[in-house]
Design a protein around this motif. Structure first.
Motif, PDB file in Angstrom:
ATOM      1  N   LYS A 200       0.810  -1.208   0.000  1.00  0.00           N
ATOM      2  CA  LYS A 200       0.000   0.000   0.000  1.00  0.00           C
ATOM      3  C   LYS A 200       0.841   1.254   0.000  1.00  0.00           C
ATOM      4  N   ALA A 201       1.923   1.262   0.765  1.00  0.00           N
ATOM      5  CA  ALA A 201       2.781   2.450   0.816  1.00  0.00           C
ATOM      6  C   ALA A 201       3.401   2.714  -0.540  1.00  0.00           C
ATOM      7  N   GLU A 202       3.778   1.626  -1.248  1.00  0.00           N
ATOM      8  CA  GLU A 202       4.406   1.802  -2.553  1.00  0.00           C
ATOM      9  C   GLU A 202       3.405   2.307  -3.581  1.00  0.00           C
ATOM     10  N   GLU A 203       2.102   1.913  -3.404  1.00  0.00           N
ATOM     11  CA  GLU A 203       1.099   2.266  -4.394  1.00  0.00           C
ATOM     12  C   GLU A 203       0.451   3.621  -4.105  1.00  0.00           C
ATOM     13  N   ALA A 204       0.878   4.301  -3.052  1.00  0.00           N
ATOM     14  CA  ALA A 204       0.295   5.603  -2.735  1.00  0.00           C
ATOM     15  C   ALA A 204       0.515   6.566  -3.892  1.00  0.00           C
ATOM     16  N   GLU A 205      -0.511   7.351  -4.190  1.00  0.00           N
ATOM     17  CA  GLU A 205      -0.425   8.295  -5.296  1.00  0.00           C
ATOM     18  C   GLU A 205       0.620   9.377  -5.008  1.00  0.00           C
ATOM     19  N   PRO A 206       1.446   9.717  -5.976  1.00  0.00           N
ATOM     20  CA  PRO A 206       2.402  10.807  -5.764  1.00  0.00           C
ATOM     21  C   PRO A 206       1.688  12.145  -5.662  1.00  0.00           C
ATOM     22  N   ALA A 207       2.390  13.149  -5.157  1.00  0.00           N
ATOM     23  CA  ALA A 207       1.798  14.490  -5.050  1.00  0.00           C
ATOM     24  C   ALA A 207       1.396  14.974  -6.439  1.00  0.00           C
ATOM     25  N   PRO A 208       0.241  15.649  -6.554  1.00  0.00           N
ATOM     26  CA  PRO A 208      -0.204  16.121  -7.878  1.00  0.00           C
ATOM     27  C   PRO A 208       0.803  17.084  -8.494  1.00  0.00           C
ATOM     28  N   ILE A 209       0.949  16.991  -9.804  1.00  0.00           N
ATOM     29  CA  ILE A 209       1.794  17.938 -10.522  1.00  0.00           C
ATOM     30  C   ILE A 209       0.926  19.001 -11.169  1.00  0.00           C
ATOM     31  N   ARG A 210       1.517  20.164 -11.422  1.00  0.00           N
ATOM     32  CA  ARG A 210       0.854  21.267 -12.117  1.00  0.00           C
ATOM     33  C   ARG A 210       1.594  21.500 -13.426  1.00  0.00           C
ATOM     34  N   ILE A 211       0.889  21.412 -14.519  1.00  0.00           N
ATOM     35  CA  ILE A 211       1.480  21.594 -15.841  1.00  0.00           C
ATOM     36  C   ILE A 211       0.930  22.879 -16.436  1.00  0.00           C
ATOM     37  N   LEU A 212       1.807  23.689 -16.981  1.00  0.00           N
ATOM     38  CA  LEU A 212       1.402  24.919 -17.668  1.00  0.00           C
ATOM     39  C   LEU A 212       1.990  24.912 -19.066  1.00  0.00           C
ATOM     40  N   ILE A 213       1.150  25.137 -20.058  1.00  0.00           N
ATOM     41  CA  ILE A 213       1.608  25.326 -21.441  1.00  0.00           C
ATOM     42  C   ILE A 213       1.262  26.747 -21.838  1.00  0.00           C
ATOM     43  N   THR A 214       2.278  27.509 -22.187  1.00  0.00           N
ATOM     44  CA  THR A 214       2.086  28.921 -22.494  1.00  0.00           C
ATOM     45  C   THR A 214       3.069  29.340 -23.572  1.00  0.00           C
ATOM     46  N   ARG A 215       3.072  30.614 -23.879  1.00  0.00           N
ATOM     47  CA  ARG A 215       4.015  31.142 -24.873  1.00  0.00           C
ATOM     48  C   ARG A 215       5.386  31.366 -24.227  1.00  0.00           C
ATOM     49  N   ARG A 216       6.427  31.171 -25.010  1.00  0.00           N
ATOM     50  CA  ARG A 216       7.758  31.521 -24.538  1.00  0.00           C
ATOM     51  C   ARG A 216       7.820  33.022 -24.288  1.00  0.00           C
ATOM     52  N   THR A 217       8.425  33.406 -23.183  1.00  0.00           N
ATOM     53  CA  THR A 217       8.518  34.811 -22.827  1.00  0.00           C
ATOM     54  C   THR A 217       9.832  35.405 -23.322  1.00  0.00           C
ATOM     55  N   GLU A 218       9.927  36.712 -23.224  1.00  0.00           N
ATOM     56  CA  GLU A 218      11.174  37.389 -23.580  1.00  0.00           C
ATOM     57  C   GLU A 218      12.322  36.880 -22.711  1.00  0.00           C
ATOM     58  N   ARG A 219      12.015  36.595 -21.464  1.00  0.00           N
ATOM     59  CA  ARG A 219      13.056  36.080 -20.561  1.00  0.00           C
ATOM     60  C   ARG A 219      13.562  34.719 -21.025  1.00  0.00           C
ATOM     61  N   ASP A 220      12.647  33.870 -21.515  1.00  0.00           N
ATOM     62  CA  ASP A 220      13.069  32.578 -22.065  1.00  0.00           C
ATOM     63  C   ASP A 220      14.031  32.773 -23.233  1.00  0.00           C
ATOM     64  N   ASN A 221      13.689  33.715 -24.117  1.00  0.00           N
ATOM     65  CA  ASN A 221      14.534  33.963 -25.290  1.00  0.00           C
ATOM     66  C   ASN A 221      15.906  34.509 -24.887  1.00  0.00           C
ATOM     67  N   ILE A 222      15.932  35.392 -23.887  1.00  0.00           N
ATOM     68  CA  ILE A 222      17.204  35.943 -23.421  1.00  0.00           C
ATOM     69  C   ILE A 222      18.067  34.846 -22.796  1.00  0.00           C
ATOM     70  N   ALA A 223      17.437  33.949 -22.051  1.00  0.00           N
ATOM     71  CA  ALA A 223      18.183  32.829 -21.455  1.00  0.00           C
ATOM     72  C   ALA A 223      18.820  31.962 -22.540  1.00  0.00           C
ATOM     73  N   ASP A 224      18.092  31.750 -23.651  1.00  0.00           N
ATOM     74  CA  ASP A 224      18.662  31.000 -24.780  1.00  0.00           C
ATOM     75  C   ASP A 224      19.873  31.730 -25.360  1.00  0.00           C
ATOM     76  N   ILE A 225      19.744  33.038 -25.520  1.00  0.00           N
ATOM     77  CA  ILE A 225      20.838  33.842 -26.068  1.00  0.00           C
ATOM     78  C   ILE A 225      22.059  33.759 -25.152  1.00  0.00           C
ATOM     79  N   GLN A 226      21.852  33.862 -23.845  1.00  0.00           N
ATOM     80  CA  GLN A 226      22.959  33.756 -22.891  1.00  0.00           C
ATOM     81  C   GLN A 226      23.645  32.396 -23.004  1.00  0.00           C
ATOM     82  N   SER A 227      22.842  31.343 -23.115  1.00  0.00           N
ATOM     83  CA  SER A 227      23.397  29.998 -23.220  1.00  0.00           C
ATOM     84  C   SER A 227      24.230  29.839 -24.487  1.00  0.00           C
ATOM     85  N   MET A 228      23.740  30.364 -25.611  1.00  0.00           N
ATOM     86  CA  MET A 228      24.480  30.249 -26.870  1.00  0.00           C
ATOM     87  C   MET A 228      25.771  31.062 -26.841  1.00  0.00           C
TER      88      MET A 228
END
Length: 415
Positions: A200-228
Motif C-alpha cells: 500500500k505504501a508503494e502504491e500511494a499516489e504521488p503528489a499532484p503535478i501542475r502543468i502549464l503550457i504557455t508562450r515563450r517569454t522574452e526572458r526565455d529567449n534571453i536565457a537562450d541567447i545567454q546559453s548560446m
C-alpha cells in the motif's frame, strides 16, 4: 430537477454545507462567480457545497483567473489594511488575495480584493481543503465538465505479468529422465483481506503535478541567447534571462566578431539568426511547457504551437481520477474568458482571437505538439488532482517562490 435548478435553489440561502469527511480533497475545486457573488465547491463534477460571497469593490477588484490555496491560518490579521482580522484565512496570492471569514457578506462587492465568506461556511470550507486545492475566480459562472482528448496525459498501460505467480515444480521428462523445471498451476494460499498490504505504501499516489503550457517569454529567449553566447566562448553569466553587465559585454563581443552593428537595440533579429547559425541550433518553438510539484518548479521544455498567430485562450484541466490498472485518467476541463492586451498580442505575433464555445478546449489541445518522450514522462507523473493550464500569458508576476502556476485573466481590453 436539473442540477442547475438545484444549485440556484441552494444559493437562495446563505450557504449549504457538507461535512469535511465527505470531501476528497484531491478532487476538490472551488469556483467563485463574481456576477452572482457566489461560491461552489466541486468534488469532480458534483457540487457539494455552496455559499454567498462578497468580492472586491470598485477600485479593489478581486482578480479573476486560476489560483490555488498557498497557505492556511485559522486566525490571521491583514498586514495591508489596519491589522484587520481575517479568520479561517486561505491565501491565494502572496500579494494579498485570500478567502476568509467576515461579519459583513452582503452578497455584493464589498471587500478590498479578498473573497469574504460567512462565518460558518468559512470554518467548514477550511476543514475541507488542503494546500494546493485549486480556486477558480470568474466573472460569470463556469463549471467543469468531463473531456476526452488524445493529447491529455494518461498513465502508462500496465505490462502483463506472465506466469509471475506460478511456482516452479521439478518433473522428469524424456528418455534420459533428466530433471527439469516446469510451471505448474497450484491453488493460491488464502489471503487475509483484513491484514494491511505491504504494497500500500508503494502504491500511494504521488503528489499532484501542475502543468502549464504557455508562450515563450522574452526572458526565455534571453536565457537562450545567454546559453548560446557562453557556448561560443563569450561568457554571458548565468542563463537566467536577466540582462546584466556580463550579458551586455558578451553580446557586444559577439557582434564585433560577426561584424554586426554595435549601436542601436541590444537584441536584433540579425543577432538571433547569427547565434543560431553559429551554434547550429534550430530556432526555438513558440511554446513552453512547465511543471511544478509541491509549489516548486521541476521541469521546463519548449514545445511547438501550430498556427501561433491564433490565440490559445485560457483553459484549465484537472485529473478527476487515475486508474493505473487500466492505464487511464479521467480529465475535466473549463474555459475562462481572457482579453489580451494590444501589447501582448504584438509581442507574441497574435493576429486572430482564440476559438470559442464548447470545442475551444479541444481546439487548443489540437495545436500543441508534445514530443512522445515528454508525453510518456508526464503520463508516469500524473496522479489524481494533477492539473494542466493552457494560456497565452500563463506566467505572471504572481507565479513565484512557493506558488503553483497563477494565471490572471482579464474581461476587458487593456492598454
Amino acid at each position: 430537477m436539473s442540477r442547475k435548478a438545484m444549485l440556484a435553489l441552494a444559493l437562495l440561502s446563505s450557504c449549504v454545507l457538507t461535512t469535511a469527511a465527505e470531501a476528497a480533497s484531491r478532487t476538490l475545486q472551488i469556483i467563485v462567480s463574481k456576477d452572482t457573488q457566489s461560491l461552489a465547491v466541486y468534488d469532480g463534477d458534483k457540487v457539494i457545497a455552496t455559499s454567498k460571497v462578497s468580492t472586491g469593490k470598485e477600485g479593489h477588484d478581486t482578480p479573476t483567473g486560476i489560483f490555488s490555496i498557498l497557505e492556511k491560518q485559522k486566525f490571521h490579521r491583514s498586514n495591508i489594511y489596519s491589522n484587520a482580522p481575517m479568520p479561517w484565512m486561505q491565501r491565494l496570492t502572496w500579494s494579498g488575495i485570500a478567502l476568509h471569514e467576515s461579519d459583513s457578506v452582503p452578497r455584493r462587492p464589498a471587500s478590498h480584493g479578498c473573497v469574504r465568506l460567512p462565518g460558518a461556511f468559512a470554518r467548514e470550507l477550511y476543514g475541507m481543503t488542503e494546500r494546493g486545492v485549486h480556486v477558480i475566480i470568474a466573472d460569470a459562472a463556469v463549471e467543469p465538465r468531463v473531456i476526452s482528448h488524445p493529447d491529455l496525459f494518461q498513465p502508462p498501460a500496465p505490462v502483463p505479468d506472465l506466469l509471475s505467480d506460478v511456482p516452479l515444480r521439478p518433473s522428469t521428462v524424456g528418455v534420459t529422465m533428466q530433471e527439469v523445471q516446469v510451471a505448474m498451476h497450484v491453488p493460491k494460499p488464502e489471503i487475509d483481506l483484513s491484514a494491511p498490504s505491504p504494497q500500500k505504501a508503494e502504491e500511494a499516489e504521488p503528489a499532484p503535478i501542475r502543468i502549464l503550457i504557455t508562450r515563450r517569454t522574452e526572458r526565455d529567449n534571453i536565457a537562450d541567447i545567454q546559453s548560446m553566447l557562453t557556448e561560443l566562448g563569450f561568457d554571458a553569466g548565468e542563463p537566467d534571462g536577466v540582462v546584466g553587465t556580463a550579458t551586455r559585454s558578451a553580446i557586444l563581443g559577439y557582434k564585433r566578431w560577426k561584424g554586426l552593428p554595435e549601436k542601436g537595440p541590444l537584441f536584433t533579429d540579425a543577432l538571433i539568426k547569427a547565434l543560431h547559425a553559429s551554434t547550429d541550433r534550430p530556432m526555438p518553438p513558440a511554446g513552453q511547457l512547465l511543471v511544478r510539484q509541491g509549489f516548486k518548479p521541476i521541469l521546463s521544455q519548449s514545445v511547438p504551437i501550430r498556427d501561433p498567430q491564433i490565440a490559445l485562450g485560457t483553459h484549465f484541466f484537472n485529473v478527476a481520477d487515475v486508474d493505473r490498472k487500466k492505464g487511464a485518467a479521467e480529465w475535466q476541463g473549463l474555459s475562462l474568458p481572457n482579453v489580451l492586451s494590444a501589447s501582448t498580442r504584438q509581442r507574441f505575433g497574435i493576429t486572430e482571437d482564440a476559438s470559442e464555445g464548447p470545442e475551444a478546449m479541444k481546439a487548443a489541445l489540437d495545436r500543441i505538439e508534445i514530443p512522445a518522450d515528454l508525453r510518456a514522462q508526464l503520463g508516469k507523473m500524473i496522479s489524481t488532482g494533477s492539473s494542466l493550464t493552457i494560456s497565452d500569458e500563463g506566467v505572471g508576476p504572481d507565479t513565484g517562490d512557493g506558488t503553483d502556476f497563477i494565471t490572471i485573466t482579464h474581461s476587458k481590453a487593456r492598454s
